[in-house]
Write a protein that holds these residues in place. Structure first.
Motif, PDB file in Angstrom:
ATOM      1  N   GLN A  77     109.599 146.738  63.665  1.00 40.70           N
ATOM      2  CA  GLN A  77     110.814 147.053  62.621  1.00 40.70           C
ATOM      3  C   GLN A  77     110.643 148.574  62.208  1.00 40.70           C
ATOM      4  N   ALA A  78     109.190 149.087  62.273  1.00 42.60           N
ATOM      5  CA  ALA A  78     108.814 150.450  61.901  1.00 42.60           C
ATOM      6  C   ALA A  78     109.164 151.401  63.106  1.00 42.60           C
ATOM      7  N   GLN A  80     111.813 150.453  65.455  1.00 42.22           N
ATOM      8  CA  GLN A  80     113.224 150.753  65.275  1.00 42.22           C
ATOM      9  C   GLN A  80     113.762 151.341  64.194  1.00 42.22           C
ATOM     10  N   THR A  81     113.190 151.553  63.012  1.00 43.92           N
ATOM     11  CA  THR A  81     113.587 152.378  61.924  1.00 43.92           C
ATOM     12  C   THR A  81     113.257 153.736  62.574  1.00 43.92           C
ATOM     13  N   GLN A  82     112.268 154.115  63.000  1.00 37.69           N
ATOM     14  CA  GLN A  82     111.924 155.477  63.282  1.00 37.69           C
ATOM     15  C   GLN A  82     113.146 156.051  64.170  1.00 37.69           C
ATOM     16  N   ALA A  84     116.023 154.802  64.719  1.00 36.13           N
ATOM     17  CA  ALA A  84     117.268 154.852  63.925  1.00 36.13           C
ATOM     18  C   ALA A  84     117.479 156.343  63.298  1.00 36.13           C
ATOM     19  N   GLN A  85     116.242 156.367  62.750  1.00 38.02           N
ATOM     20  CA  GLN A  85     116.531 158.053  61.945  1.00 38.02           C
ATOM     21  C   GLN A  85     116.421 158.933  62.768  1.00 38.02           C
TER      22      GLN A  85
END
Length: 216
Positions: A77-78, A80-82, A84-85
């Motif tokens: 999840q981390a 994927q968040t990175q 996405a950012q």
């Protein structure tokens, strides 16, 4: 207006919840006594205890596996968040470049080119950078493999502008890759350097003016 008939009150729902919780605790506390009453007289409690300890050891292993799964999920999840950012930042950067491509007067708002060039060539270099940036995103997301990337760069570096872009922009890509914690970014630049060197060794590029035939 919706009718409220038949809906249990908040007090009734609270009493139901409390009753369920108390019943659960009562069942847990009373389980040893219930087992003692229901168990046959010849039951070997020592052997049963050994079996329960074995299951306890297995439960520790399952708990460890579950914890590892949770850790892996959090890491994913981390990640994927990175990504996405980073994608959001790249989209914003791409929009700025597109604005400059549409209005040549905005080209002067960016840093000056390292080598003298016309405004048209500057626009071509910026557009080429968008192409390479898109490839990098696909490569890091796993949508583009190393073999396919090498093949794409082989065709890309046959062109004059593609080579000029890597001469002027390649150092910046290398610095960005070295500062990044993502090994995929470093691998991307490594492959680009490798295919560029091979293209230069194979001979001169195709001039941009020779790409297309003159219309009759």
């Amino acid at each position: 207006m919706l009718s409220l008939r038949g809906r249990p009150s908040q007090k009734s729902r609270t009493l139901v919840v409390i009753s369920c919780v108390l019943s659960t605790f009562g069942l847990i506390l009373g389980t040893p006594f219930i087992l003692n009453i229901l168990a046959p007289d010849d039951l070997n409690w020592g052997q049963l205890s050994n079996v329960s300890q074995t299951y306890g050891a297995l439960s520790v292993l399952f708990s460890a596996a579950a914890l590892a799964g949770v850790a892996a999920s959090l890491w994913y999840q981390a990640r994927q968040t990175q990504l996405a950012q980073e994608a959001a930042r790249r989209d914003a950067h791409r929009e700025l470049i597109i604005l400059a491509l549409g209005d040549p007067s905005l080209l002067a708002c960016w840093e000056p080119p390292q080598t003298p060039m016309t405004a048209t060539r500057r626009k071509q270099i910026l557009f080429t950078n968008l192409i390479v940036t898109n490839w990098e995103s696909d490569f890091r997301l796993g949508n583009l493999g190393e073999a396919a990337l090498r093949d794409m760069f082989d065709g890309h570096f046959q062109g004059e502008i593609a080579r000029e872009h890597w001469v002027t922009g390649g150092p910046g890509w290398r610095v960005s890759a070295e500062l990044s914690a993502d090994p995929m970014r470093r691998k991307f630049v490594e492959i680009a350097d490798e295919r560029y060197a091979r293209a230069v060794a194979d001979g001169s590029p195709v001039a941009a003016a020779e790409y297309f035939e003159t219309a009759p």
